[in-house]
Design a protein around this motif. Structure first.
Motif, PDB file in Angstrom:
ATOM      1  N   ASP A  98     -28.481 -38.836  -7.379  1.00  0.00           N
ATOM      2  CA  ASP A  98     -29.142 -39.205  -8.633  1.00  0.00           C
ATOM      3  C   ASP A  98     -30.248 -38.242  -9.033  1.00  0.00           C
ATOM      4  O   ASP A  98     -30.423 -37.975 -10.230  1.00  0.00           O
ATOM      5  N   TRP A  99     -31.013 -37.724  -8.022  1.00  0.00           N
ATOM      6  CA  TRP A  99     -32.110 -36.852  -8.461  1.00  0.00           C
ATOM      7  C   TRP A  99     -32.500 -35.740  -7.500  1.00  0.00           C
ATOM      8  O   TRP A  99     -33.013 -34.708  -7.941  1.00  0.00           O
ATOM      9  N   ILE A 100     -32.261 -35.866  -6.202  1.00  0.00           N
ATOM     10  CA  ILE A 100     -32.698 -34.802  -5.289  1.00  0.00           C
ATOM     11  C   ILE A 100     -31.873 -33.541  -5.502  1.00  0.00           C
ATOM     12  O   ILE A 100     -32.417 -32.436  -5.679  1.00  0.00           O
ATOM     13  N   ALA A 101     -30.549 -33.664  -5.497  1.00  0.00           N
ATOM     14  CA  ALA A 101     -29.699 -32.481  -5.716  1.00  0.00           C
ATOM     15  C   ALA A 101     -29.930 -31.849  -7.095  1.00  0.00           C
ATOM     16  O   ALA A 101     -30.052 -30.620  -7.196  1.00  0.00           O
ATOM     17  N   PRO A 102     -30.021 -32.631  -8.174  1.00  0.00           N
ATOM     18  CA  PRO A 102     -30.327 -32.003  -9.470  1.00  0.00           C
ATOM     19  C   PRO A 102     -31.673 -31.300  -9.494  1.00  0.00           C
ATOM     20  O   PRO A 102     -31.810 -30.229 -10.108  1.00  0.00           O
ATOM     21  N   LEU A 103     -32.675 -31.859  -8.826  1.00  0.00           N
ATOM     22  CA  LEU A 103     -33.989 -31.209  -8.785  1.00  0.00           C
ATOM     23  C   LEU A 103     -33.909 -29.884  -8.039  1.00  0.00           C
ATOM     24  O   LEU A 103     -34.468 -28.871  -8.480  1.00  0.00           O
ATOM     25  N   VAL A 104     -33.230 -29.874  -6.892  1.00  0.00           N
ATOM     26  CA  VAL A 104     -33.077 -28.637  -6.127  1.00  0.00           C
ATOM     27  C   VAL A 104     -32.333 -27.593  -6.958  1.00  0.00           C
ATOM     28  O   VAL A 104     -32.717 -26.412  -7.003  1.00  0.00           O
ATOM     29  N   ALA A 105     -31.266 -28.006  -7.643  1.00  0.00           N
ATOM     30  CA  ALA A 105     -30.499 -27.066  -8.477  1.00  0.00           C
ATOM     31  C   ALA A 105     -31.359 -26.514  -9.604  1.00  0.00           C
ATOM     32  O   ALA A 105     -31.283 -25.320  -9.938  1.00  0.00           O
ATOM     33  N   ASP A 106     -32.195 -27.362 -10.196  1.00  0.00           N
ATOM     34  CA  ASP A 106     -33.067 -26.923 -11.287  1.00  0.00           C
ATOM     35  C   ASP A 106     -34.068 -25.881 -10.805  1.00  0.00           C
ATOM     36  O   ASP A 106     -34.307 -24.873 -11.477  1.00  0.00           O
ATOM     37  N   MET A 107     -34.638 -26.106  -9.618  1.00  0.00           N
ATOM     38  CA  MET A 107     -35.631 -25.161  -9.093  1.00  0.00           C
ATOM     39  C   MET A 107     -34.956 -23.864  -8.659  1.00  0.00           C
ATOM     40  O   MET A 107     -35.536 -22.778  -8.794  1.00  0.00           O
ATOM     41  N   ALA A 108     -33.726 -23.954  -8.165  1.00  0.00           N
ATOM     42  CA  ALA A 108     -32.991 -22.732  -7.817  1.00  0.00           C
ATOM     43  C   ALA A 108     -32.674 -21.920  -9.075  1.00  0.00           C
ATOM     44  O   ALA A 108     -32.794 -20.687  -9.082  1.00  0.00           O
ATOM     45  N   GLU A 109     -32.298 -22.610 -10.135  1.00  0.00           N
ATOM     46  CA  GLU A 109     -31.997 -21.914 -11.386  1.00  0.00           C
ATOM     47  C   GLU A 109     -33.233 -21.233 -11.956  1.00  0.00           C
ATOM     48  O   GLU A 109     -33.145 -20.182 -12.598  1.00  0.00           O
ATOM     49  N   GLU A 123     -41.499 -36.051  -9.121  1.00  0.00           N
ATOM     50  CA  GLU A 123     -42.743 -35.318  -9.359  1.00  0.00           C
ATOM     51  C   GLU A 123     -43.387 -34.889  -8.041  1.00  0.00           C
ATOM     52  O   GLU A 123     -43.861 -33.750  -7.909  1.00  0.00           O
ATOM     53  N   LEU A 124     -43.416 -35.808  -7.067  1.00  0.00           N
ATOM     54  CA  LEU A 124     -44.003 -35.483  -5.761  1.00  0.00           C
ATOM     55  C   LEU A 124     -43.215 -34.374  -5.077  1.00  0.00           C
ATOM     56  O   LEU A 124     -43.793 -33.405  -4.569  1.00  0.00           O
ATOM     57  N   LEU A 125     -41.894 -34.491  -5.043  1.00  0.00           N
ATOM     58  CA  LEU A 125     -41.087 -33.496  -4.347  1.00  0.00           C
ATOM     59  C   LEU A 125     -41.185 -32.135  -5.031  1.00  0.00           C
ATOM     60  O   LEU A 125     -41.315 -31.102  -4.367  1.00  0.00           O
ATOM     61  N   ARG A 126     -41.159 -32.120  -6.368  1.00  0.00           N
ATOM     62  CA  ARG A 126     -41.242 -30.857  -7.081  1.00  0.00           C
ATOM     63  C   ARG A 126     -42.559 -30.143  -6.776  1.00  0.00           C
ATOM     64  O   ARG A 126     -42.584 -28.938  -6.503  1.00  0.00           O
ATOM     65  N   LYS A 127     -43.657 -30.883  -6.800  1.00  0.00           N
ATOM     66  CA  LYS A 127     -44.953 -30.258  -6.535  1.00  0.00           C
ATOM     67  C   LYS A 127     -45.059 -29.816  -5.077  1.00  0.00           C
ATOM     68  O   LYS A 127     -45.621 -28.764  -4.773  1.00  0.00           O
ATOM     69  N   THR A 128     -44.504 -30.618  -4.165  1.00  0.00           N
ATOM     70  CA  THR A 128     -44.497 -30.236  -2.746  1.00  0.00           C
ATOM     71  C   THR A 128     -43.777 -28.912  -2.552  1.00  0.00           C
ATOM     72  O   THR A 128     -44.254 -28.023  -1.825  1.00  0.00           O
ATOM     73  N   LEU A 129     -42.641 -28.745  -3.193  1.00  0.00           N
ATOM     74  CA  LEU A 129     -41.866 -27.518  -3.066  1.00  0.00           C
ATOM     75  C   LEU A 129     -42.626 -26.326  -3.651  1.00  0.00           C
ATOM     76  O   LEU A 129     -42.646 -25.239  -3.064  1.00  0.00           O
ATOM     77  N   ARG A 130     -43.281 -26.527  -4.777  1.00  0.00           N
ATOM     78  CA  ARG A 130     -44.025 -25.429  -5.393  1.00  0.00           C
ATOM     79  C   ARG A 130     -45.222 -25.020  -4.543  1.00  0.00           C
ATOM     80  O   ARG A 130     -45.490 -23.827  -4.360  1.00  0.00           O
ATOM     81  N   ILE A 131     -45.967 -25.993  -4.030  1.00  0.00           N
ATOM     82  CA  ILE A 131     -47.116 -25.679  -3.177  1.00  0.00           C
ATOM     83  C   ILE A 131     -46.654 -24.948  -1.920  1.00  0.00           C
ATOM     84  O   ILE A 131     -47.260 -23.973  -1.481  1.00  0.00           O
TER      85      ILE A 131
END
Length: 324
Positions: A217-228, A172-180
């Motif tokens: 476990d979660w950083i690469a999947p999160l990055v892939a999700d945001m790229a998609e 949650e923290l990383l996703r919001k950091t990337l969006r901001i």
């Protein structure tokens, strides 16, 4: 819009026993005509000639550093913070935010504070400037970015012990950091399609799980999700190969996992000229990327490069936002 059409930048005084006030004078001499700004603080503390103003509108044509006077309880002795001044330092930050949010100033540029002096003298409850400004703006999360002409970098976790990073670093923290971060590059830096590059947490970005599994476990999947979803983002990459010149050419910002992973490369590349920017606020805030430097305060040898760069960046961000 031109610089001349912008309201001036508000420069808060920071810790009066540090190098900030002498740096303010150097910055005024260097860029006062290029980047209109005024100092918010106690005029008694400022070395050299000043022009005390009662209102921001009076800074036009100032022949010396314009100071919007804010009285402090104590004197300013270089290198020796006075606990009586702690409340004044905190109040100036809050007043500066009010001035910017009401539109009298175009941006906030903050000179360095000394967190221990504020805690000892006034019970300051925040880890630093960034967190206090977030509280003043009512934001649950903001992002700290360090920037120089060669590099922009964001640490996802900031002023916490290294032992606490694994607990604090959540999807949650990383996703919001990337969006901001992406939104700020569009709004404040005029980059229509920002490219983000994400560091791994572990050595060699985990090396396939042999040095840690967070990447798999979660950083690469999160990055892939945001790229998609449409973000121009890649990673996680090994942090030790992300900051040479060739790698930097491939992104607009590097997002690191913790404080030193982000700050070591930018301070190596441009120690004197880096700028601290707070992303995600309703107003613009920049600051020099250094501390109070009590050991050299009052000696006239402090380097104003980072403050000059911070003032220029504040102006440029205001122009990009279309601040009026």
């Amino acid at each position: 819009m031109t610089s001349a059409a912008l309201p001036p930048v508000c420069l808060t005084c920071g810790e009066p026993a540090g190098v900030g006030l002498e740096i303010a004078q150097h910055a005024w001499a260097a860029v006062g005509a290029e980047v209109p700004f005024f100092l918010l603080g106690d005029a008694r503390h400022v070395p050299g000639e000043v022009q005390v103003v009662e209102a921001v509108s009076q800074i036009d044509g100032a022949g010396a550093l314009p100071v919007l006077h804010h009285p402090f309880a104590g004197d300013a002795v270089p290198g020796a913070p006075d606990p009586r001044n702690a409340a004044g330092v905190i109040d100036v930050i809050a007043r500066g935010v009010e001035i910017v949010k009401e539109g009298t100033a175009s941006a906030l540029c903050t000179l360095p504070i000394h967190k221990k002096a504020l805690k000892d003298g006034a019970g300051f409850a925040h880890p630093g400037h960034t967190e206090y400004l977030a509280a003043l703006d009512g934001k649950a999360q903001v992002v700290m970015m360090l920037a120089c002409p060669e590099l922009r970098v964001v640490p996802a976790t900031i002023h916490i012990a290294l032992s606490e990073v694994r607990r604090a670093l959540t999807p949650e923290l990383l996703r919001k950091t990337l969006r901001i971060t992406e939104a700020a590059l569009r709004r404040d830096f005029g980059i229509p399609s920002p490219r983000l590059s994400v560091c791994g947490l572990n050595p060699h970005a985990g090396e396939g799980g042999t040095m840690g599994r967070e990447e798999l476990d979660w950083i690469a999947p999160l990055v892939a999700d945001m790229a998609e979803a449409g973000m121009k983002i890649t990673g996680p990459w090994p942090a030790d190969t992300m900051f040479h010149a060739g790698a930097r050419a491939g992104y607009d910002v590097a997002v690191a996992m913790y404080h030193d992973q982000a700050l070591i490369p930018i301070k190596t590349i441009d120690f004197a000229g880096g700028v601290n920017v707070t992303l995600g606020l309703d107003f613009i805030r920049t600051s020099p990327d250094h501390g109070t430097a009590f050991d050299i305060a009052g000696q006239g040898v402090a380097d104003a490069s980072s403050t000059i760069a911070a003032l220029r960046m504040a102006r440029d961000m205001a122009l990009a936002r279309g601040v009026v």
